[in-house]
Design an enzyme around this catalytic site. Structure first.
Site, PDB file in Angstrom:
ATOM      1  N   TRP A 146      49.417  16.499 104.880  1.00 55.02           N
ATOM      2  CA  TRP A 146      50.061  17.141 105.932  1.00 55.02           C
ATOM      3  C   TRP A 146      49.431  17.128 107.342  1.00 55.02           C
ATOM      4  CZ3 TRP A 146      46.214  20.392 107.855  1.00 55.02           C
ATOM      5  CH2 TRP A 146      45.260  20.502 107.226  1.00 55.02           C
ATOM      6  N   ASN A 147      48.110  16.615 107.513  1.00 57.86           N
ATOM      7  CA  ASN A 147      47.423  16.421 108.806  1.00 57.86           C
ATOM      8  C   ASN A 147      48.038  15.502 109.671  1.00 57.86           C
ATOM      9  OD1 ASN A 147      46.485  14.549 107.063  1.00 57.86           O
ATOM     10  ND2 ASN A 147      44.355  14.694 108.148  1.00 57.86           N
ATOM     11  N   LYS A 170      56.493  10.618  98.782  1.00 61.29           N
ATOM     12  CA  LYS A 170      56.399  12.201  98.380  1.00 61.29           C
ATOM     13  C   LYS A 170      55.486  12.760  99.709  1.00 61.29           C
ATOM     14  CE  LYS A 170      55.156  16.117  96.675  1.00 61.29           C
ATOM     15  NZ  LYS A 170      54.571  16.886  97.696  1.00 61.29           N
ATOM     16  N   PRO A 171      56.189  13.114 100.456  1.00 57.13           N
ATOM     17  CA  PRO A 171      55.237  13.898 101.808  1.00 57.13           C
ATOM     18  C   PRO A 171      54.710  15.098 101.259  1.00 57.13           C
ATOM     19  CG  PRO A 171      57.988  14.240 102.172  1.00 57.13           C
ATOM     20  CD  PRO A 171      57.683  13.424 100.971  1.00 57.13           C
ATOM     21  N   ALA A 172      53.878  15.588 102.115  1.00 52.52           N
ATOM     22  CA  ALA A 172      53.222  16.944 101.670  1.00 52.52           C
ATOM     23  C   ALA A 172      54.315  17.918 101.996  1.00 52.52           C
ATOM     24  CB  ALA A 172      52.155  16.971 102.676  1.00 52.52           C
ATOM     25  N   GLY A 223      44.545  11.993 100.470  1.00 52.26           N
ATOM     26  CA  GLY A 223      44.412  13.578  99.981  1.00 52.26           C
ATOM     27  C   GLY A 223      42.850  13.770  99.565  1.00 52.26           C
ATOM     28  N   SER A 224      42.652  14.662  98.746  1.00 61.18           N
ATOM     29  CA  SER A 224      41.549  14.807  98.189  1.00 61.18           C
ATOM     30  C   SER A 224      40.798  13.805  97.235  1.00 61.18           C
ATOM     31  CB  SER A 224      41.544  16.383  97.511  1.00 61.18           C
ATOM     32  OG  SER A 224      42.279  16.373  96.589  1.00 61.18           O
ATOM     33  N   GLU A 245      42.632   6.930  99.977  1.00 64.50           N
ATOM     34  CA  GLU A 245      41.930   7.413 101.102  1.00 64.50           C
ATOM     35  C   GLU A 245      41.599   8.789 100.590  1.00 64.50           C
ATOM     36  OE1 GLU A 245      41.333   9.557 104.146  1.00 64.50           O
ATOM     37  OE2 GLU A 245      43.239   8.503 105.271  1.00 64.50           O
ATOM     38  N   LEU A 246      40.296   9.303 100.366  1.00 62.86           N
ATOM     39  CA  LEU A 246      40.002  10.445 100.027  1.00 62.86           C
ATOM     40  C   LEU A 246      39.362  11.220 100.839  1.00 62.86           C
ATOM     41  CD1 LEU A 246      39.449   9.298  96.331  1.00 62.86           C
ATOM     42  CD2 LEU A 246      41.665   9.977  97.259  1.00 62.86           C
ATOM     43  N   CYS A 279      40.472  13.708 108.502  1.00 60.28           N
ATOM     44  CA  CYS A 279      39.630  13.253 107.557  1.00 60.28           C
ATOM     45  C   CYS A 279      38.471  12.283 107.897  1.00 60.28           C
ATOM     46  CB  CYS A 279      40.401  12.026 106.472  1.00 60.28           C
ATOM     47  SG  CYS A 279      41.521  10.771 107.109  1.00 60.28           S
ATOM     48  N   GLU A 379      33.588  19.304 102.762  1.00 64.66           N
ATOM     49  CA  GLU A 379      34.306  18.744 104.047  1.00 64.66           C
ATOM     50  C   GLU A 379      34.998  20.138 104.435  1.00 64.66           C
ATOM     51  OE1 GLU A 379      37.367  15.495 105.536  1.00 64.66           O
ATOM     52  OE2 GLU A 379      37.639  16.169 103.404  1.00 64.66           O
TER      53      GLU A 379
END
Length: 475
Positions: A146-147, A170-172, A223-224, A245-246, A279, A379
């Site tokens: 979402w960012n 699949k968007p946030a 994401g996470s 990409e976490l 991130c 984080e």
């Protein structure tokens, strides 16, 4: 705006009629509703993608490149409308949303060029004619955050399409409108139906359907770390290719020789973009003890002068945090640091712009922080700057690397020996030296260790979507 799922040529609601609300994080006003889709809608999107792949993979790379270039022009032309959608559902200032559209558009020509340049190779083997080919992996999926909902989508769709792949997106759930608008514009620009498909909804049912379908050969996720691990476990059955990409948790080291003006410039640019919800944002500030007090004073002053408010208002520097959970985490980290001996140099409270939500924490600079505090292990994803002094380079690098993550890292120095040491020893996939914005479309972007693997950007992003095939013939 039509908010239905985009599946091939069709716009479909959730089969059972379920919907999700999209709220403006600055006001909690309802912006729109979108389908809360599940496994069946996801399978239909995979069907559409698999059908489209049979034609798209045969389109010459030069023709695919032309489609991408046309799409890039459309993004630039429609910049204001897209930026307005982005700001409304995500909250960031319009200036940042416009910059995000520009950044997103920059990935398309880069991927187009890389796709054209990936050529067949020949290997000299006596008595044989050996060719090495690159084929698209097939149906892929993109799960986006979402960012930066449009930029992260462009980073995933552009290399996939350039390689000849198709995608289910699949968007946030917080920012689905940006993804829908992005793909709508792409279809208008000439992307064939089914090459890009959008399914909105809560993550679990959609993600599990993507993992279970053997036609999906690759997932790209931002994401996470926790969700990244789930995708690795879930993808094992089908030996799914992943790009992850976490979590970030980047350090920033201000060395003894640093120019203080430059250090503040780098810190402000890197830390407070998107109110710290980035991130690659620095989460730990290590400052040489001789510069520490002056750096803290100037950083606290600059942070205090940032203006908070609705992103669509003039003069706003910081929009709201995305939701109440994000706000709670910021204050949990501040409270924990204070309980363990930290001090507040500036901020620490909330701002309350009239008529808006309470999701506007003050930009905060903390002194005397260290590894025993949550803000040094987790984080924060908000406008908090934990600062610690160091005495020598060895201590700085050891502290910077005292994390399981390794997405980004920053250093401010002009010493060539220090720069080479940072390049060699700092545990990060992206390193900015005197550079608060090291991520550009033409270079690889991604992390190491618990920050994931795989790369987006430049030719590296396209290569992630290709299979290498050897063809050996005896004449």
């Amino acid at each position: 705006m039509n908010t239905a799922n985009i599946v091939g040529n069709d716009r479909i609601p959730a089969i059972e009629g379920r919907e999700l609300q999209v709220l403006d994080p600055a006001t909690d006003e309802l912006v729109a509703t979108v389908p809360d889709s599940g496994p069946e809608e996801t399978r239909r999107a995979i069907d559409a993608a698999a059908s489209a792949f049979e034609q798209w993979r045969l389109v010459p790379p030069s023709e695919r490149a032309e489609v991408l270039l046309t799409f890039a022009d459309a993004l630039k032309t429609d910049r204001e409308r897209l930026a307005s959608i982005l700001t409304r559902e995500q909250g960031k200032p319009l200036a940042e949303s416009r910059a995000e559209i520009d950044y997103a558009a920059s990935f398309l020509p880069v991927a187009a060029e890389a796709g054209v340049e990936i050529l067949e190779e020949r290997v000299d083997i006596p008595g044989k004619d050996v060719r090495v080919l690159q084929r698209p992996v097939g149906v892929t999926a993109a799960i986006t955050p979402w960012n930066f909902p449009i930029a992260m989508l462009a980073k995933k769709t552009a290399p996939a399409m350039a390689a000849g792949c198709v995608q289910v997106i699949k968007p946030a759930e917080q920012t689905p409108l940006s993804g829908i608008a992005f793909v709508e514009l792409g279809l208008e620009a000439g992307i064939p139906p089914g090459v890009l498909n959008v399914v909105t909804g809560t993550p679990g049912p959609i993600g599990d359907a993507l993992l279970a379908d053997s036609r999906v050969r690759k997932i790209s996720f931002t994401g996470s770390t926790e969700v990244g691990r789930h995708l690795m476990r879930g993808g094992a059955e089908n030996l799914l290719r992943l790009s992850l990409e976490l979590g970030g948790h980047a350090p920033m080291i201000v060395f003894e020789d640093a120019d203080l003006d430059r250090a503040i410039e780098v810190a402000m640019k890197a830390k407070f973009r998107n109110a710290g919800q980035t991130c690659i944002s620095p989460n730990r500030f290590l400052v040489h003890h001789r510069l520490h007090d002056a750096f803290v004073e100037r950083l606290a002053d600059a942070a205090s002068n940032l203006v908070s408010g609705r992103g669509d208002r003039d003069g706003v520097d910081l929009g709201p945090l995305i939701d109440d959970v994000a706000v709670a985490k910021v204050f949990d980290h501040i409270d924990d640091a204070l309980a363990r001996g930290a001090e507040i140099a500036s901020g620490g409270g909330r701002r309350n712009p009239p008529g808006l939500t309470d999701r506007f924490p003050e930009p905060t600079v903390l002194l005397n922080t260290g590894p025993g505090m949550r803000c040094w292990h987790e984080e924060t994803f908000g406008p908090v700057c934990p600062v610690r002094s160091f005495t020598d380079d060895e201590e700085a690098i050891e502290l910077a690397n005292r994390s399981d993550h390794g997405l980004a890292g920053y250093a401010v120095t002009d010493d060539p020996v220090r720069i080479e040491r940072i390049a060699r020893d700092l545990q990060a996939g992206i390193i900015g030296v005197n550079d608060g914005a090291p991520a550009v479309a033409s270079v690889p972007f991604g992390g190491i260790r618990h920050s994931g693997f795989g790369r987006e950007g430049g030719r590296w992003g396209v290569l992630e979507h290709l299979e290498t095939i050897t063809v050996s013939r005896i004449p």
